[in-house]
Design a protein around this motif. Structure first.
Motif, mmCIF file in Angstrom:
data_model
loop_
_atom_site.group_PDB
_atom_site.id
_atom_site.type_symbol
_atom_site.label_atom_id
_atom_site.label_comp_id
_atom_site.label_asym_id
_atom_site.label_seq_id
_atom_site.Cartn_x
_atom_site.Cartn_y
_atom_site.Cartn_z
ATOM 1 N N LEU A 121 0.804 -1.386 0.014
ATOM 2 C CA LEU A 121 -0.055 -0.038 0.120
ATOM 3 C C LEU A 121 0.903 1.160 -0.053
ATOM 4 C CD1 LEU A 121 -2.803 -1.000 2.467
ATOM 5 C CD2 LEU A 121 -2.854 -1.172 -0.051
ATOM 6 N N PHE A 122 2.125 1.213 0.075
ATOM 7 C CA PHE A 122 2.963 2.420 0.330
ATOM 8 C C PHE A 122 4.291 2.302 -0.558
ATOM 9 C CE2 PHE A 122 0.512 2.849 4.274
ATOM 10 C CZ PHE A 122 0.367 3.990 4.327
ATOM 11 N N LEU A 123 4.921 1.276 -0.620
ATOM 12 C CA LEU A 123 6.067 1.233 -1.263
ATOM 13 C C LEU A 123 6.144 0.667 -2.689
ATOM 14 C CD1 LEU A 123 8.528 -0.085 1.638
ATOM 15 C CD2 LEU A 123 8.105 2.009 0.989
ATOM 16 N N ILE A 124 5.597 -0.444 -2.902
ATOM 17 C CA ILE A 124 5.575 -1.040 -4.304
ATOM 18 C C ILE A 124 4.768 -0.286 -5.159
ATOM 19 C CG2 ILE A 124 4.894 -3.051 -5.559
ATOM 20 C CD1 ILE A 124 5.406 -4.904 -3.148
ATOM 21 N N PRO A 125 3.600 0.381 -4.978
ATOM 22 C CA PRO A 125 3.050 1.137 -6.002
ATOM 23 C C PRO A 125 3.828 2.339 -6.361
ATOM 24 C CG PRO A 125 1.540 0.757 -4.043
ATOM 25 C CD PRO A 125 2.706 0.275 -3.667
ATOM 26 N N HIS A 126 4.867 2.809 -5.614
ATOM 27 C CA HIS A 126 5.803 3.688 -6.062
ATOM 28 C C HIS A 126 7.110 3.679 -6.500
ATOM 29 C CE1 HIS A 126 2.749 6.897 -4.884
ATOM 30 N NE2 HIS A 126 2.577 6.302 -3.942
ATOM 31 N N GLU A 127 7.090 2.082 -6.491
ATOM 32 C CA GLU A 127 8.404 1.429 -7.061
ATOM 33 C C GLU A 127 9.561 1.873 -5.929
ATOM 34 O OE1 GLU A 127 9.166 2.630 -11.161
ATOM 35 O OE2 GLU A 127 7.985 1.198 -11.988
ATOM 36 N N PRO B 224 -3.947 -6.766 -2.590
ATOM 37 C CA PRO B 224 -3.805 -6.019 -3.697
ATOM 38 C C PRO B 224 -2.848 -4.833 -3.644
ATOM 39 C CG PRO B 224 -6.108 -5.530 -2.992
ATOM 40 C CD PRO B 224 -5.332 -6.600 -2.195
ATOM 41 N N GLN B 225 -2.017 -4.449 -4.514
ATOM 42 C CA GLN B 225 -1.255 -3.437 -4.477
ATOM 43 C C GLN B 225 -1.958 -1.846 -4.964
ATOM 44 O OE1 GLN B 225 2.202 -4.161 -7.250
ATOM 45 N NE2 GLN B 225 2.644 -6.112 -5.893
ATOM 46 N N TYR B 226 -1.968 -1.181 -3.894
ATOM 47 C CA TYR B 226 -2.723 -0.002 -4.252
ATOM 48 C C TYR B 226 -2.198 1.405 -3.432
ATOM 49 C CZ TYR B 226 -6.493 3.614 -3.888
ATOM 50 O OH TYR B 226 -7.289 4.681 -3.890
ATOM 51 N N ALA B 227 -1.579 2.386 -4.112
ATOM 52 C CA ALA B 227 -1.271 3.460 -3.607
ATOM 53 C C ALA B 227 -2.277 4.361 -2.561
ATOM 54 C CB ALA B 227 -0.598 4.265 -4.512
ATOM 55 N N ILE B 228 -2.004 4.389 -1.422
ATOM 56 C CA ILE B 228 -2.787 5.085 -0.431
ATOM 57 C C ILE B 228 -2.581 6.634 -0.445
ATOM 58 C CG2 ILE B 228 -2.986 5.331 2.210
ATOM 59 C CD1 ILE B 228 -4.427 2.838 1.272
ATOM 60 N N ASP C 71 -0.592 9.517 -2.886
ATOM 61 C CA ASP C 71 0.180 9.940 -4.047
ATOM 62 C C ASP C 71 1.590 10.531 -4.040
ATOM 63 O OD1 ASP C 71 -2.231 9.263 -5.591
ATOM 64 O OD2 ASP C 71 -3.098 11.121 -5.305
ATOM 65 N N ASP C 72 1.997 11.041 -2.916
ATOM 66 C CA ASP C 72 3.099 11.502 -2.632
ATOM 67 C C ASP C 72 4.328 10.773 -2.393
ATOM 68 O OD1 ASP C 72 5.471 13.028 -0.888
ATOM 69 O OD2 ASP C 72 4.272 14.635 -1.734
ATOM 70 N N MET C 73 5.267 10.417 -3.162
ATOM 71 C CA MET C 73 6.331 9.424 -3.009
ATOM 72 C C MET C 73 7.135 9.584 -1.620
ATOM 73 S SD MET C 73 7.958 8.592 -6.709
ATOM 74 C CE MET C 73 8.984 7.382 -6.042
ATOM 75 N N ILE C 74 7.258 10.911 -1.172
ATOM 76 C CA ILE C 74 8.246 10.979 -0.197
ATOM 77 C C ILE C 74 7.476 10.567 1.046
ATOM 78 C CG2 ILE C 74 9.035 12.776 1.372
ATOM 79 C CD1 ILE C 74 9.484 14.717 -1.035
ATOM 80 N N LEU C 75 6.199 10.964 1.096
ATOM 81 C CA LEU C 75 5.251 10.347 2.248
ATOM 82 C C LEU C 75 5.138 8.856 2.473
ATOM 83 C CD1 LEU C 75 2.311 13.084 2.159
ATOM 84 C CD2 LEU C 75 4.241 13.035 4.061
ATOM 85 N N SER C 76 5.097 8.703 1.077
ATOM 86 C CA SER C 76 4.870 7.027 1.040
ATOM 87 C C SER C 76 6.173 6.256 1.364
ATOM 88 C CB SER C 76 4.567 6.489 -0.470
ATOM 89 O OG SER C 76 3.068 6.927 -0.694
ATOM 90 N N SER C 77 7.267 6.801 1.000
ATOM 91 C CA SER C 77 8.641 6.374 1.296
ATOM 92 C C SER C 77 8.710 6.407 2.907
ATOM 93 C CB SER C 77 9.776 7.022 0.847
ATOM 94 O OG SER C 77 9.621 7.030 -0.551
ATOM 95 N N ILE C 78 8.597 7.523 3.535
ATOM 96 C CA ILE C 78 8.684 7.754 5.194
ATOM 97 C C ILE C 78 7.586 6.763 5.823
ATOM 98 C CG2 ILE C 78 8.421 9.088 6.942
ATOM 99 C CD1 ILE C 78 9.177 11.414 5.128
#
Length: 270
Positions: A19-25, A88-92, A94-101
């Motif tokens: 939900l955070f890492l894989i959707p943003h590669e 399922p892989q789903y981006a919670i 949209d911001d990559m920095i927030l998703s990475s953190i």
């Protein structure tokens, strides 16, 4: 209760990945990161890749590391692999920095919980422990080197922005794991017990470390006791605490940070 903790920690890792890492590669550390790469560039599901990469290491670890630790690790790897396959892989966000953190923080939370339950999520942790026992090589340096390879692969296969985000994720994961588990690479245990011989045999049978046994006298009771001293890595802490409790639940145990170890850290082979 330990199984519940292992299950919870493993599921948190699954949520962080899908939900955070894989959707943003953005990759995680260790073999999990390599599993993500395989899932992104091939038809192989990330969960399947995670299991296949970890399986041979767990078999080797079962023979060389503590059996309880490896059994718990196998359970965690299976839960994570199945979870990555089903969820399922789903981006919670949209911001990559927030998703990475947040992805890194959740991964660290899950891994830390698994560590506290005397297990691991497999991967480079198993490799690091095996190498450290054979070569007395610092686990932290080894893991950092292997994670650097994951970051370089991310940069060359995707883009360097993804590699930097991966670096952020790995850094946050490490900080959260240290906060939840322990941030000391090596620890010294002083165990005071009236069951000294039984404790010595139990630890030597299940722990790949040497120890020193000294005689002591209780200051209040004036009863004879044994004082056992050993140095362990942070990954072994919960396992050792369980081993001590199995022999003497009333044992007094003092756990302190070890700044440096000189001499032979692991027990010599017979």
């Amino acid at each position: 209760m330990q199984i519940v903790g292992m299950l919870l920690g493993s599921l948190i890792v699954v949520v962080a990945f899908n939900l955070f890492l894989i959707p943003h590669e953005v990759l995680s550390s260790g073999l999990s990161g390599i599993s993500m790469i395989l899932g992104m560039i091939s038809p192989v599901n990330t969960g399947v890749a995670n299991f296949l990469l970890n399986f041979p290491l767990l078999i080797i670890g079962y023979k060389m590391l503590g059996k309880k630790f490896i059994v718990n690790s196998i359970f965690s790897v299976i839960v994570i692999s199945i979870g990555l396959y089903i969820v399922p892989q789903y981006a919670i966000a949209d911001d990559m920095i927030l998703s990475s953190i947040f992805g890194g923080a959740l991964t660290g939370l899950g891994v830390g919980i698994v560590f506290r339950c005397s297990g691991s999520t497999g991967g480079f942790d198993i490799i690091g422990m095996i190498v450290a026992r054979k070569r007395d090589f610092p686990i932290g340096v080894l893991l950092s080197g292997m994670n650097a390879v994951v970051i370089l692969i991310s940069g060359f296969m995707f883009d360097w922005d993804s590699a930097l985000y991966t670096l952020v994720s790995i850094f946050v994961t490490g900080k959260v794991v240290d906060a939840i588990y322990t941030d000391h690479a090596k620890l010294t245990l002083m165990i005071i017990t009236e069951k000294g011989e039984e404790m010595r045999n139990h630890l030597l049978k299940n722990l790949y470390r040497g120890l020193t046994v000294m005689d002591g006298v209780g200051g209040y009771s004036n009863n004879q006791r044994n004082v056992l001293i050993t140095v362990i890595s942070r990954y072994e802490l919960n396992e050792v605490k369980n081993l001590i409790t199995e022999v003497d639940s009333c044992a007094f145990v003092n756990i302190t940070e070890t700044i440096e170890v000189m001499g032979l850290f692991h027990r010599p082979s017979p």
